[in-house]
Design a protein around this motif. Structure first.
Motif, short mmCIF file in Angstrom:
data_model
loop_
_atom_site.label_atom_id
_atom_site.label_comp_id
_atom_site.label_asym_id
_atom_site.label_seq_id
_atom_site.Cartn_x
_atom_site.Cartn_y
_atom_site.Cartn_z
N THR A 22 -5.41 1.05 1.54
CA THR A 22 -5.71 2.43 1.16
C THR A 22 -7.12 2.76 1.64
O THR A 22 -8.07 2.04 1.33
CB THR A 22 -5.65 2.61 -0.37
N LEU A 23 -7.24 3.82 2.41
CA LEU A 23 -8.53 4.30 2.89
C LEU A 23 -8.94 5.48 2.03
O LEU A 23 -8.21 6.48 1.96
CB LEU A 23 -8.44 4.72 4.36
N GLY A 27 -13.74 8.28 -3.71
CA GLY A 27 -12.71 8.20 -4.72
C GLY A 27 -11.45 8.99 -4.42
O GLY A 27 -10.54 9.07 -5.25
N VAL A 28 -11.35 9.59 -3.22
CA VAL A 28 -10.17 10.36 -2.84
C VAL A 28 -9.40 9.54 -1.80
O VAL A 28 -9.93 9.21 -0.73
CB VAL A 28 -10.57 11.73 -2.25
N ASP A 29 -8.15 9.21 -2.14
CA ASP A 29 -7.31 8.46 -1.21
C ASP A 29 -6.91 9.35 -0.04
O ASP A 29 -6.31 10.41 -0.23
CB ASP A 29 -6.06 7.95 -1.91
N LEU A 30 -7.26 8.92 1.18
CA LEU A 30 -6.93 9.70 2.36
C LEU A 30 -5.73 9.13 3.11
O LEU A 30 -4.88 9.89 3.57
CB LEU A 30 -8.14 9.75 3.31
N VAL A 31 -5.68 7.83 3.24
CA VAL A 31 -4.60 7.19 3.99
C VAL A 31 -4.09 6.00 3.19
O VAL A 31 -4.88 5.19 2.69
CB VAL A 31 -5.09 6.71 5.37
N TYR A 32 -2.78 5.90 3.07
CA TYR A 32 -2.14 4.76 2.41
C TYR A 32 -1.13 4.17 3.38
O TYR A 32 -0.28 4.88 3.91
CB TYR A 32 -1.43 5.21 1.12
N VAL A 33 -1.23 2.87 3.63
CA VAL A 33 -0.32 2.19 4.54
C VAL A 33 0.29 1.01 3.80
O VAL A 33 -0.43 0.20 3.22
CB VAL A 33 -1.07 1.69 5.80
N SER A 34 1.62 0.94 3.82
CA SER A 34 2.34 -0.18 3.24
C SER A 34 3.05 -0.91 4.38
O SER A 34 3.64 -0.28 5.25
CB SER A 34 3.36 0.33 2.22
N LEU A 35 2.99 -2.23 4.37
CA LEU A 35 3.53 -3.02 5.46
C LEU A 35 4.47 -4.08 4.92
O LEU A 35 4.16 -4.77 3.94
CB LEU A 35 2.38 -3.71 6.21
N ARG A 36 5.62 -4.19 5.56
CA ARG A 36 6.55 -5.30 5.32
C ARG A 36 7.02 -5.78 6.67
O ARG A 36 7.58 -5.00 7.45
CB ARG A 36 7.76 -4.87 4.51
N ALA A 37 6.84 -7.05 6.95
CA ALA A 37 7.24 -7.61 8.24
C ALA A 37 8.01 -8.90 8.00
O ALA A 37 7.63 -9.73 7.18
CB ALA A 37 6.02 -7.88 9.10
N LEU A 38 9.10 -9.05 8.73
CA LEU A 38 9.89 -10.27 8.69
C LEU A 38 9.58 -11.08 9.94
O LEU A 38 9.70 -10.57 11.05
CB LEU A 38 11.39 -9.95 8.64
#
Length: 70
Positions: A22-23, A27-38
């Motif tokens: 989370t970038l 205190g304000v979330d600008l970018v959220y990245v969730s990653l799942r890799a197999l």
């Protein structure tokens, strides 16, 4: 355990890597990245040879749905 042994074990069984980033500024979330890799070898992920579809079977299935134009 050497690096080769570790890599062989990971590719043989497979492993899932997950993470979140989370970038935020002030205190304000600008970018959220969730990653799942197999990570696994193709032999681990691919179905057994007896379960695969031959090219002729796939062509017949496609022709049944959308016949070829002459």
């Amino acid at each position: 355990m050497s690096l080769v042994d570790l890599l062989d074990r990971v590719l043989g069984a497979g492993v899932v890597i997950t993470g979140e980033v989370t970038l935020s500024i002030a205190g304000v979330d600008l970018v959220y990245v969730s990653l799942r890799a197999l990570v696994a070898s193709a032999a681990t992920v691919a179905p057994r040879q007896s379960d695969t579809v031959t090219p002729r079977q796939s062509e017949a299935a496609l022709d049944a749905v959308a016949p070829r134009q002459p």
